[in-house]
Design a protein around this motif. Structure first.
Motif, PDB file in Angstrom:
ATOM      1  N   PHE A  72      -6.106  18.130  -7.415  1.00 17.16           N
ATOM      2  CA  PHE A  72      -6.038  16.688  -7.182  1.00 17.16           C
ATOM      3  C   PHE A  72      -6.679  16.005  -8.395  1.00 17.16           C
ATOM      4  CE2 PHE A  72      -6.147  18.254  -2.722  1.00 17.16           C
ATOM      5  CZ  PHE A  72      -4.998  17.640  -2.235  1.00 17.16           C
ATOM      6  N   ASN A  73      -5.974  16.036  -9.529  1.00 17.41           N
ATOM      7  CA  ASN A  73      -6.590  15.565 -10.764  1.00 17.41           C
ATOM      8  C   ASN A  73      -6.838  14.068 -10.782  1.00 17.41           C
ATOM      9  OD1 ASN A  73      -6.922  18.023 -12.185  1.00 17.41           O
ATOM     10  ND2 ASN A  73      -4.720  18.094 -12.559  1.00 17.41           N
ATOM     11  N   ALA A  74      -6.069  13.312 -10.011  1.00 19.40           N
ATOM     12  CA  ALA A  74      -6.285  11.871  -9.993  1.00 19.40           C
ATOM     13  C   ALA A  74      -7.586  11.496  -9.290  1.00 19.40           C
ATOM     14  CB  ALA A  74      -5.102  11.158  -9.338  1.00 19.40           C
ATOM     15  N   MET A  75      -8.175  12.450  -8.527  1.00 16.39           N
ATOM     16  CA  MET A  75      -9.484  12.177  -7.924  1.00 16.39           C
ATOM     17  C   MET A  75     -10.497  13.276  -8.257  1.00 16.39           C
ATOM     18  SD  MET A  75      -8.788  12.736  -3.839  1.00 16.39           S
ATOM     19  CE  MET A  75      -8.145  14.281  -3.167  1.00 16.39           C
ATOM     20  N   ARG A 106       1.515  13.199 -22.572  1.00 17.43           N
ATOM     21  CA  ARG A 106       1.259  11.766 -22.532  1.00 17.43           C
ATOM     22  C   ARG A 106       1.588  11.200 -21.152  1.00 17.43           C
ATOM     23  NH1 ARG A 106       0.715   7.046 -25.366  1.00 17.43           N
ATOM     24  NH2 ARG A 106       2.043   5.298 -24.744  1.00 17.43           N
ATOM     25  N   HIS A 107       0.651  10.472 -20.582  1.00 17.81           N
ATOM     26  CA  HIS A 107       0.802   9.808 -19.288  1.00 17.81           C
ATOM     27  C   HIS A 107       1.094  10.782 -18.149  1.00 17.81           C
ATOM     28  CE1 HIS A 107       1.624   5.489 -20.969  1.00 17.81           C
ATOM     29  NE2 HIS A 107       0.460   6.005 -21.353  1.00 17.81           N
ATOM     30  N   ALA A 108       0.649  12.028 -18.290  1.00 16.82           N
ATOM     31  CA  ALA A 108       0.827  13.002 -17.206  1.00 16.82           C
ATOM     32  C   ALA A 108      -0.372  13.034 -16.271  1.00 16.82           C
ATOM     33  CB  ALA A 108       1.062  14.392 -17.782  1.00 16.82           C
ATOM     34  N   SER A 153      -3.690  12.737  -4.398  1.00 20.90           N
ATOM     35  CA  SER A 153      -5.035  12.165  -4.400  1.00 20.90           C
ATOM     36  C   SER A 153      -5.044  10.807  -3.722  1.00 20.90           C
ATOM     37  CB  SER A 153      -5.539  11.992  -5.841  1.00 20.90           C
ATOM     38  OG  SER A 153      -5.650  13.216  -6.511  1.00 20.90           O
ATOM     39  N   PHE A 154      -6.208  10.460  -3.151  1.00 24.38           N
ATOM     40  CA  PHE A 154      -6.399   9.121  -2.601  1.00 24.38           C
ATOM     41  C   PHE A 154      -7.749   8.587  -3.051  1.00 24.38           C
ATOM     42  CE2 PHE A 154      -8.223   6.174   0.456  1.00 24.38           C
ATOM     43  CZ  PHE A 154      -7.209   5.229   0.560  1.00 24.38           C
ATOM     44  N   LEU A 155      -7.746   7.370  -3.572  1.00 28.63           N
ATOM     45  CA  LEU A 155      -8.973   6.697  -4.007  1.00 28.63           C
ATOM     46  C   LEU A 155      -9.181   5.417  -3.214  1.00 28.63           C
ATOM     47  CD1 LEU A 155      -8.805   6.878  -7.922  1.00 28.63           C
ATOM     48  CD2 LEU A 155      -9.936   8.453  -6.354  1.00 28.63           C
ATOM     49  N   GLN A 156     -10.434   5.124  -2.937  1.00 27.70           N
ATOM     50  CA  GLN A 156     -10.855   3.813  -2.433  1.00 27.70           C
ATOM     51  C   GLN A 156     -12.112   3.445  -3.211  1.00 27.70           C
ATOM     52  OE1 GLN A 156      -9.046   2.278   0.278  1.00 27.70           O
ATOM     53  NE2 GLN A 156     -10.171   0.395  -0.116  1.00 27.70           N
ATOM     54  N   VAL A 165       0.827  -1.210   0.000  1.00 28.83           N
ATOM     55  CA  VAL A 165       0.000   0.000   0.000  1.00 28.83           C
ATOM     56  C   VAL A 165       0.863   1.262   0.000  1.00 28.83           C
ATOM     57  CG1 VAL A 165      -1.818  -1.196   1.273  1.00 28.83           C
ATOM     58  CG2 VAL A 165      -0.226   0.278   2.517  1.00 28.83           C
ATOM     59  N   LEU A 166       2.156   1.125   0.242  1.00 27.76           N
ATOM     60  CA  LEU A 166       3.038   2.285   0.224  1.00 27.76           C
ATOM     61  C   LEU A 166       3.334   2.765  -1.189  1.00 27.76           C
ATOM     62  CD1 LEU A 166       5.701   1.308   2.908  1.00 27.76           C
ATOM     63  CD2 LEU A 166       3.539   2.496   3.233  1.00 27.76           C
ATOM     64  N   ALA A 167       3.146   1.895  -2.167  1.00 29.03           N
ATOM     65  CA  ALA A 167       3.481   2.244  -3.540  1.00 29.03           C
ATOM     66  C   ALA A 167       2.551   3.325  -4.069  1.00 29.03           C
ATOM     67  CB  ALA A 167       3.402   1.002  -4.426  1.00 29.03           C
ATOM     68  N   THR A 168       3.125   4.347  -4.689  1.00 30.61           N
ATOM     69  CA  THR A 168       2.322   5.378  -5.339  1.00 30.61           C
ATOM     70  C   THR A 168       1.634   4.774  -6.553  1.00 30.61           C
ATOM     71  OG1 THR A 168       3.841   7.111  -4.601  1.00 30.61           O
ATOM     72  CG2 THR A 168       2.400   7.632  -6.465  1.00 30.61           C
ATOM     73  N   ILE A 169       0.325   5.002  -6.661  1.00 28.33           N
ATOM     74  CA  ILE A 169      -0.423   4.423  -7.770  1.00 28.33           C
ATOM     75  C   ILE A 169      -0.045   5.111  -9.071  1.00 28.33           C
ATOM     76  CG2 ILE A 169      -2.702   3.968  -8.735  1.00 28.33           C
ATOM     77  CD1 ILE A 169      -2.179   2.360  -6.242  1.00 28.33           C
ATOM     78  N   ASP A 170       0.364   4.329 -10.044  1.00 32.57           N
ATOM     79  CA  ASP A 170       0.622   4.823 -11.394  1.00 32.57           C
ATOM     80  C   ASP A 170      -0.538   4.348 -12.264  1.00 32.57           C
ATOM     81  OD1 ASP A 170       1.383   5.367 -13.982  1.00 32.57           O
ATOM     82  OD2 ASP A 170       3.374   4.480 -13.816  1.00 32.57           O
ATOM     83  N   PRO A 171      -1.428   5.243 -12.677  1.00 35.03           N
ATOM     84  CA  PRO A 171      -2.622   4.794 -13.405  1.00 35.03           C
ATOM     85  C   PRO A 171      -2.313   4.142 -14.743  1.00 35.03           C
ATOM     86  CG  PRO A 171      -2.421   7.187 -13.473  1.00 35.03           C
ATOM     87  CD  PRO A 171      -1.392   6.703 -12.498  1.00 35.03           C
ATOM     88  N   TYR A 172      -1.086   4.332 -15.237  1.00 33.87           N
ATOM     89  CA  TYR A 172      -0.717   3.746 -16.518  1.00 33.87           C
ATOM     90  C   TYR A 172       0.005   2.407 -16.362  1.00 33.87           C
ATOM     91  CZ  TYR A 172      -1.785   8.520 -17.884  1.00 33.87           C
ATOM     92  OH  TYR A 172      -2.416   9.729 -18.066  1.00 33.87           O
ATOM     93  N   HIS A 173       0.367   2.077 -15.130  1.00 28.77           N
ATOM     94  CA  HIS A 173       1.030   0.803 -14.857  1.00 28.77           C
ATOM     95  C   HIS A 173       0.510   0.277 -13.517  1.00 28.77           C
ATOM     96  CE1 HIS A 173       3.867   2.950 -17.569  1.00 28.77           C
ATOM     97  NE2 HIS A 173       3.992   1.756 -18.117  1.00 28.77           N
ATOM     98  N   LEU A 174      -0.725  -0.159 -13.506  1.00 27.24           N
ATOM     99  CA  LEU A 174      -1.346  -0.620 -12.272  1.00 27.24           C
ATOM    100  C   LEU A 174      -0.760  -1.946 -11.829  1.00 27.24           C
ATOM    101  CD1 LEU A 174      -5.085   0.206 -13.043  1.00 27.24           C
ATOM    102  CD2 LEU A 174      -3.498   1.524 -11.628  1.00 27.24           C
ATOM    103  N   ARG A 175      -0.639  -2.102 -10.516  1.00 24.36           N
ATOM    104  CA  ARG A 175      -0.200  -3.367  -9.940  1.00 24.36           C
ATOM    105  C   ARG A 175      -1.422  -4.113  -9.436  1.00 24.36           C
ATOM    106  NH1 ARG A 175       5.029  -1.394  -6.304  1.00 24.36           N
ATOM    107  NH2 ARG A 175       6.091  -0.248  -7.973  1.00 24.36           N
ATOM    108  N   HIS A 176      -1.578  -5.331  -9.893  1.00 25.16           N
ATOM    109  CA  HIS A 176      -2.733  -6.161  -9.531  1.00 25.16           C
ATOM    110  C   HIS A 176      -4.050  -5.489  -9.932  1.00 25.16           C
ATOM    111  CE1 HIS A 176      -0.053  -8.756  -7.216  1.00 25.16           C
ATOM    112  NE2 HIS A 176       0.463  -7.662  -6.688  1.00 25.16           N
ATOM    113  N   GLY A 177      -3.988  -4.570 -10.886  1.00 21.97           N
ATOM    114  CA  GLY A 177      -5.186  -3.882 -11.333  1.00 21.97           C
ATOM    115  C   GLY A 177      -5.770  -2.917 -10.318  1.00 21.97           C
ATOM    116  N   VAL A 178      -4.997  -2.545  -9.293  1.00 25.00           N
ATOM    117  CA  VAL A 178      -5.512  -1.758  -8.171  1.00 25.00           C
ATOM    118  C   VAL A 178      -5.372  -0.261  -8.451  1.00 25.00           C
ATOM    119  CG1 VAL A 178      -5.151  -1.164  -5.743  1.00 25.00           C
ATOM    120  CG2 VAL A 178      -5.068  -3.548  -6.478  1.00 25.00           C
ATOM    121  N   THR A 179      -6.490   0.458  -8.331  1.00 23.60           N
ATOM    122  CA  THR A 179      -6.475   1.919  -8.422  1.00 23.60           C
ATOM    123  C   THR A 179      -6.600   2.572  -7.050  1.00 23.60           C
ATOM    124  OG1 THR A 179      -8.862   1.961  -8.785  1.00 23.60           O
ATOM    125  CG2 THR A 179      -7.464   1.922 -10.743  1.00 23.60           C
ATOM    126  N   ASP A 180      -6.806   1.797  -6.005  1.00 22.14           N
ATOM    127  CA  ASP A 180      -6.967   2.340  -4.654  1.00 22.14           C
ATOM    128  C   ASP A 180      -5.605   2.672  -4.049  1.00 22.14           C
ATOM    129  OD1 ASP A 180      -9.619   1.877  -4.951  1.00 22.14           O
ATOM    130  OD2 ASP A 180      -9.767   0.254  -3.496  1.00 22.14           O
TER     131      ASP A 180
END
Length: 857
Positions: free
Chosen positions: A428-431, A845-847, A275-278, A253-268
């Motif tokens: 907070f564009n990611a949310m 791109r990817h910003a 930004s923070f998403l759940q 959960v410490l990893a910063t979410i990269d929306p272009y390279h999701l880990r385990h498909g997780v956006t939370d």
């Protein structure tokens, strides 16, 4: 609980430990091989640390500042024991009948934990419960009785909310097992393994009784809760592999979410912009986010002195979350509404929300070093001194935190200081949220898009949320008690169709319970069950259907835009993808921009209307006040005639003032149809917005200024400015500037602020858009600020460019006029000379909506 039941429990057959033990598991990566003795010492340290967090230490509990907390722990335990004594058939505690209510079962486990906690508190005020093994055995017997009758049978369990079974009950049980480990070892040595086996079995959204990082249920704050429980379970079982695996899982959960390279498909989780998403697409810093922060900081404390993980990475990450994610959203001790999901309908206040954050920061400061520690301590003091509600440290979880909090407030080396500048703008564009702060006020804007949910409804909470992500805003004025201006009473008494900033059709919508008779839409054949993906997508937190949401940030100034859209449920129903009895609602039409300066927030709206021919209301602002407050509404007509009161009129400006609270907001109508002003006294029950709220009537004065459009009229545009703390004299001065609207259509919206030398532009469609000194290939957002030097032709231009759709590879801007050279430019920005001016090409791109800046001369 009756004597016969206790006797029965004491005679219950023990289950052999060996029969419940788990087979050995491979040691998690990152935990070096250690001896059994070292592992055992780590487990003991982990448990001791946890008990210290929950019950305090002899040193902390001797402090006078902690006495109120310890007294409350003891009083709570005594009340729970009284409830246990009065329990009837089918109850462990009086008033909590079991067998069909999962909240009652979870609460029963909570009560057992609270009793156990009181027996393990070291030091502090005298307490008859401290070290009382008889009471501890009552707790142990209660655990066994619940397991035998209401928890252990897997075929009868797991009804209601999945959270109850996978997180809620396990949290209370795991803590209780840690608190009573010694008494369990002598009285019921089998019970720990019995419960851990059952908790594994209830982890049904996991994999083989363990965490599954590919599960949509095991993400963000939920993952932190589950793994914290499993750390404790491993420690009390002496299962080193379980602890190691839980630690490794939580570290993800410490990893910063990269929306272009999701880990385990997780956006939370937390994103680079803070930004923070759940729940995949819900802005949730103020609820699940603070829960995640708390768990991570608790992990630092629980694992201190063990060999499982270095705390440095945890501390560094949590510190970044506080600075970038939490501090900008806390205004004078109040957590902003835009990041609380369905929690906005709860009776707990924004001040209460911040108390949990402050405890985490207090503890974090004890593990940070140097300037970071000083800054965190200073922030704690800042929140304490600026909050309009006294922060109650007895609400902290840990007595140790209370003592440390007192030390911080008494420490002259860490003066009170915010972590966020007084003049600050953050997108907070990611949310899809925006916060604009100045000395004296904070402006919070809730956007949505095809990426981010319009709102969250769930479990009978936030019953009327439909427009909360359609540009709803919250203008917080300094020096005010925000419980009188926002919070649950705002949503209770302000109609959902008239939230500040919202354009909504004039219609009456029904809540989910009214529509379907249950808390959700039930249709298993079409994939709709309580927590199914279809339920989430179309009922609980639907996204919008347009991609444009966001804008550019230049220093402390900002532009934001939104193309209002239908939600995905309406689109799916229109396309024949949803059942006939599934009810959807169509949105009104609007394209909007917000341009945020020092003294004004300028709002442009175009294409406002309804393609279905309904009447439409655009609410410029809605504010509430207690009935006794003295309110005045004054203004001036376009012909210069003074005006006051309520009604519809061709206003040039309007001023709302609460003289009781020394608060005022001005409204300058730059190009707006005749606004309508209302001032009503409204009484409604707080249960209107949340089924589990007390049926308590609340009465407020509701001020609203809006633009009403009759059914069938053409779409229109409007432009106005919000001016916090404005006087009448200041509002009159806007007749001569400094604001001017350059363009206001569904293709482009732009304003100029002459006093600041700023031009800001949002473009919503493809093609070249020319406005003032700028040309841009849309869609895009740009802010330009010009500063003139001493020489006639000496000027410096600062530029910010962003892609609010998040889908473009490049955005190009032409600054017309004399050619300029780049002084500084962000990576990805290229400046060239072309005929007619200077061209700035930005690689977006990817910003993910981030702004790129350049300074030209």
């Amino acid at each position: 609980m009756s004597l016969s039941r206790r006797d029965l429990l004491s005679l219950a057959p023990a289950v052999p430990l060996a029969a419940l033990a788990h087979p050995p598991r491979a040691r998690a990566a990152g935990r070096p091989a250690i001896s059994a003795h070292e592992a055992s010492a780590d487990h003991a340290r982990l448990i001791d640390n946890t008990v210290a967090v929950l019950a305090g230490t002899p040193g902390s509990n001797a402090r006078p500042e902690v006495a109120a907390k310890l007294t409350a722990i003891a009083a709570t335990a005594r009340s729970r024991l009284t409830a246990m004594d009065g329990a009837g058939d089918g109850e462990l505690f009086e008033g909590l009948p079991l067998g069909s209510s999962d909240p009652h079962l979870m609460t029963s486990y909570q009560y057992l934990y609270e009793i156990a906690l009181a027996t393990t508190v070291p030091g502090g005020p005298p307490s008859a419960l401290r070290g009382d093994t008889t009471v501890q055995r009552r707790v142990i017997n209660g655990l066994m009785w619940l397991h035998q009758h209401y928890y252990g049978n897997q075929s009868k369990g797991y009804y209601g909310n999945w959270f109850t079974w996978e997180i809620g009950i396990s949290s209370h049980v795991s803590r209780t097992l840690a608190l009573l480990r010694d008494e369990l070892a002598s009285h019921r040595p089998d019970l720990t393994a019995l419960y851990v086996a059952s908790m594994d079995a209830y982890l049904r959204n996991g994999k083989d009784g363990d965490v599954d990082l590919d599960s949509r249920f095991h993400t963000g704050a939920n993952l932190a809760d589950i793994t914290t429980n499993r750390m404790l379970q491993g420690a009390v079982l002496e299962d080193d592999a379980r602890v190691s695996k839980a630690v490794a899982d939580q570290l993800t959960v410490l990893a910063t979410i990269d929306p272009y390279h999701l880990r385990h498909g997780v956006t939370d989780g937390f994103y680079a912009d803070g930004s923070f998403l759940q729940h995949a697409s819900v802005a949730y810093t103020g609820s699940y986010g603070k829960g995640l922060l708390t768990r991570v900081v608790q992990t630092v404390k629980m694992l201190e002195g063990t060999g499982y993980v270095s705390g440095e990475d945890l501390v560094r990450t949590a510190h970044r979350w506080v600075v970038d994610g939490f501090a900008p959203l806390i205004f004078e001790g109040w957590m902003m509404e835009i990041v609380k999901g369905r929690g906005v309908s709860r009776t707990t206040t924004g001040y209460t929300d911040v108390t949990q954050v402050v405890e985490a920061v207090v503890d974090l400061s004890g593990h940070a070093t140097g300037a970071d520690a000083t800054a965190l301590k200073g922030y704690v003091a800042f929140v304490r001194t600026t909050s309009k509600a006294a922060l109650d440290p007895s609400a902290f979880v840990s007595p140790v935190s209370i003592a440390r909090y007192a030390d911080i407030l008494a420490d002259p080396s860490a003066p009170a200081k915010d972590l966020t500048p007084a003049a600050h703008h953050i997108a907070f564009n990611a949310m899809d949220k925006t916060v604009h702060r100045r000395p004296g006020y904070a402006f919070a804007l809730a956007r949505s898009s095809a990426r981010i949910s319009k709102y969250e409804y769930m479990s009978g909470e936030n019953l009327m949320p439909w427009f909360q992500g359609d540009g709803a805003h919250y203008l917080y004025l300094s020096g005010q008690d925000q419980t009188r201006a926002f919070g649950v009473d705002y949503f209770t008494t302000v109609p959902p169709y008239r939230l500040a900033g919202v354009t909504a059709p004039v219609e009456t919508r029904r809540t989910v319970p009214e529509l379907y008779g249950t808390l959700w839409y039930d249709n298993p054949e079409r994939g709709f069950t309580a927590s199914s993906e279809a339920q989430n997508t179309y009922v609980y937190f639907p996204r919008g259907t347009h991609v444009f949401s966001g804008g550019a940030t230049l220093g402390a100034y900002g532009a934001a835009g939104l193309v209002q859209s239908d939600d995905v449920a309406y689109a799916a129903k229109r396309d024949g993808e949803l059942p006939d009895d599934f009810v959807v609602y169509r949105n009104a039409d609007a394209t909007k921009s917000w341009f945020m300066f020092d003294d004004e927030i300028v709002v442009l709206a175009a294409g406002v209307g309804d393609s279905a021919g309904r009447a439409v209301t655009t609410t410029v602002d809605s504010r509430i006040a207690p009935p006794p407050d003295t309110l005045t509404v004054t203004g001036q007509l376009r012909d210069g005639t003074p005006w006051s009161g309520t009604g519809t009129a061709p206003l040039a400006w309007l001023r709302y003032a609460n003289t009781t609270r020394s608060a005022s907001v001005g409204y300058v109508f730059l190009d707006t149809p005749r606004p309508t002003v209302t001032l009503d006294t409204v009484t409604r029950s707080r249960r209107t917005v949340r089924l589990s709220n007390p049926d308590t009537p609340v009465t407020t004065r509701v001020f609203s200024v809006s633009v009403e459009q009759r059914a069938g009229v053409p779409h229109r545009s409007m432009a106005y400015a919000l001016v916090p703390h404005a006087s009448a004299e200041r509002l009159r001065a806007y007749a001569d500037g400094p604001l001017s609207v350059l363009v206001n259509t569904t293709r482009a919206q732009a304003v100029r602020h002459r006093g600041l030398g700023l031009v800001a532009l949002n473009t919503f469609t493809r093609g070249t858009h020319r406005t003032g000194p700028l040309s841009i290939d849309g869609p895009g957002s740009v802010i330009l600020r010009t500063a003139h030097g001493d020489a006639p032709h000496d000027r410096t231009v600062s530029l910010a460019v962003a892609d609010p759709t998040t889908g473009r590879d490049t955005v190009s801007v032409l600054v017309r006029g004399r050619r300029m050279r780049a002084i500084t430019a962000d990576e990805g920005v290229r400046v060239t000379h072309v005929r007619g001016g200077t061209r700035v090409d930005v690689t977006t791109r990817h910003a993910y909506g981030r702004s790129f800046t350049a300074k030209l001369r």
